[in-house]
Structures are given as C-alpha cells and as structure tokens.
Design a protein around this motif. Sequence first.
Motif, short mmCIF file in Angstrom:
data_model
loop_
_atom_site.label_atom_id
_atom_site.label_comp_id
_atom_site.label_asym_id
_atom_site.label_seq_id
_atom_site.Cartn_x
_atom_site.Cartn_y
_atom_site.Cartn_z
N GLU A 199 3.59 150.90 5.78
CA GLU A 199 4.42 149.83 5.23
C GLU A 199 4.18 148.53 6.00
O GLU A 199 3.74 148.55 7.15
CB GLU A 199 5.90 150.20 5.29
CG GLU A 199 6.26 151.38 4.40
CD GLU A 199 7.74 151.72 4.49
OE1 GLU A 199 8.54 150.89 4.98
OE2 GLU A 199 8.11 152.81 4.06
N TRP A 200 4.48 147.42 5.37
CA TRP A 200 4.31 146.11 5.97
C TRP A 200 5.65 145.56 6.42
O TRP A 200 6.68 145.83 5.82
CB TRP A 200 3.66 145.16 4.98
CG TRP A 200 2.22 145.46 4.76
CD1 TRP A 200 1.70 146.37 3.89
CD2 TRP A 200 1.11 144.87 5.42
NE1 TRP A 200 0.33 146.39 3.97
CE2 TRP A 200 -0.06 145.46 4.90
CE3 TRP A 200 0.98 143.89 6.40
CZ2 TRP A 200 -1.33 145.11 5.34
CZ3 TRP A 200 -0.28 143.54 6.82
CH2 TRP A 200 -1.43 144.15 6.30
N CYS A 201 5.61 144.76 7.48
CA CYS A 201 6.83 144.13 7.96
C CYS A 201 6.51 142.78 8.59
O CYS A 201 5.35 142.47 8.90
CB CYS A 201 7.53 145.02 8.98
SG CYS A 201 6.68 145.11 10.59
N TRP A 202 7.54 141.99 8.77
CA TRP A 202 7.46 140.79 9.58
C TRP A 202 8.00 141.19 10.94
O TRP A 202 9.02 141.86 11.03
CB TRP A 202 8.32 139.67 8.98
CG TRP A 202 7.80 139.13 7.71
CD1 TRP A 202 8.20 139.46 6.45
CD2 TRP A 202 6.78 138.15 7.57
NE1 TRP A 202 7.48 138.76 5.53
CE2 TRP A 202 6.60 137.94 6.18
CE3 TRP A 202 5.98 137.43 8.44
CZ2 TRP A 202 5.68 137.04 5.67
CZ3 TRP A 202 5.06 136.54 7.93
CH2 TRP A 202 4.91 136.35 6.57
N ARG A 203 7.29 140.83 12.02
CA ARG A 203 7.78 141.19 13.35
C ARG A 203 7.66 140.00 14.28
O ARG A 203 6.91 139.07 14.04
CB ARG A 203 7.04 142.40 13.90
CG ARG A 203 5.56 142.20 14.10
CD ARG A 203 4.88 143.42 14.68
NE ARG A 203 5.06 143.55 16.09
CZ ARG A 203 4.28 142.97 17.00
NH1 ARG A 203 3.28 142.22 16.65
NH2 ARG A 203 4.50 143.15 18.28
N CYS A 204 8.41 140.06 15.37
CA CYS A 204 8.40 139.01 16.37
C CYS A 204 6.99 138.84 16.93
O CYS A 204 6.30 139.83 17.19
CB CYS A 204 9.39 139.35 17.49
SG CYS A 204 9.42 138.15 18.84
N LEU A 205 6.56 137.62 17.09
CA LEU A 205 5.22 137.32 17.60
C LEU A 205 5.00 137.93 18.98
O LEU A 205 3.91 138.41 19.29
CB LEU A 205 5.01 135.80 17.65
CG LEU A 205 3.67 135.30 18.16
CD1 LEU A 205 2.55 135.77 17.25
CD2 LEU A 205 3.67 133.79 18.25
N LYS A 206 6.04 137.96 19.80
CA LYS A 206 5.92 138.50 21.16
C LYS A 206 6.04 140.02 21.21
O LYS A 206 5.86 140.63 22.26
CB LYS A 206 6.99 137.88 22.06
CG LYS A 206 6.81 136.41 22.28
CD LYS A 206 7.88 135.90 23.22
CE LYS A 206 7.74 134.41 23.49
NZ LYS A 206 8.79 133.95 24.40
N GLY A 207 6.36 140.63 20.08
CA GLY A 207 6.50 142.09 20.05
C GLY A 207 7.67 142.56 20.88
O GLY A 207 8.75 141.98 20.86
N SER A 208 7.46 143.60 21.68
CA SER A 208 8.55 144.15 22.49
C SER A 208 8.91 143.23 23.66
O SER A 208 10.00 143.36 24.21
CB SER A 208 8.17 145.54 23.00
OG SER A 208 6.98 145.45 23.77
N ALA A 209 8.02 142.31 24.03
CA ALA A 209 8.33 141.36 25.10
C ALA A 209 9.32 140.30 24.60
O ALA A 209 10.02 139.67 25.40
CB ALA A 209 7.06 140.68 25.60
#
Length: 105
Positions: free
Chosen positions: A83-93
């Motif tokens: 599946e596709w999603c929008w996620r934070c550019l920094k990821g888990s950081a």
Amino acid sequence: LEAQLRGAETLFEELQQKKATKEAEVKAAKERLESLQAENADLEAQIEAVKVEAQVAGPPFCQCGLEMVRRECTDLVSPHYGEWCWRCLKGSAGCGQRIWDEPKT
C-alpha cells in the motif's frame, strides 16, 4: 395443402411475436448500456477532477511542518504491505506521521 399453409402461417406468426419480443429486449439492453456509459463517463470525469485537484494541492504537511513524501510499504510482515502512504520526510527521526491511502478492496 391447406393445413400445411395454416401451419406455416401459425409458425410465421409465432416467429414474428418472438422477433418482436427479442427486439424489445435488445432495445431495453441498448438503453441500459447507454445510460451506464453516460454514468461511467461522469464518474471518470469526477475521478480526473479529483486527480487534478490532488496534484495541484501537492503533498500534505506533517506535524514537523515539512512536506510529506509518498512511499510504498515494502515491509513483508506489515498489514500495509504494497500500500502507498504519505510519511514524514525525516521518518522515525521526525514525527513519524503516516497517512495511508484507502485500502484496496
């Protein structure tokens, strides 16, 4: 000979009735097809409008205030695999925010 003629006329009348019935069914099917094609064209136009609107709007912003990036989930054990999603550019950081697309049914 006269009985054969009456039998042929009766058969001809039956065939004419069946032909009329089939023509009515075909006409109804064509009308239904035309209405479904019109409805389909309207839905496709709506989809295109939404696509254009989404492209113009650009990516959403996460809680960090950064533009989010679009990614596909490649984790094999995740229920969101593929599946596709929008996620934070920094990821888990960063904030780790994700916005998942609607699941495919």
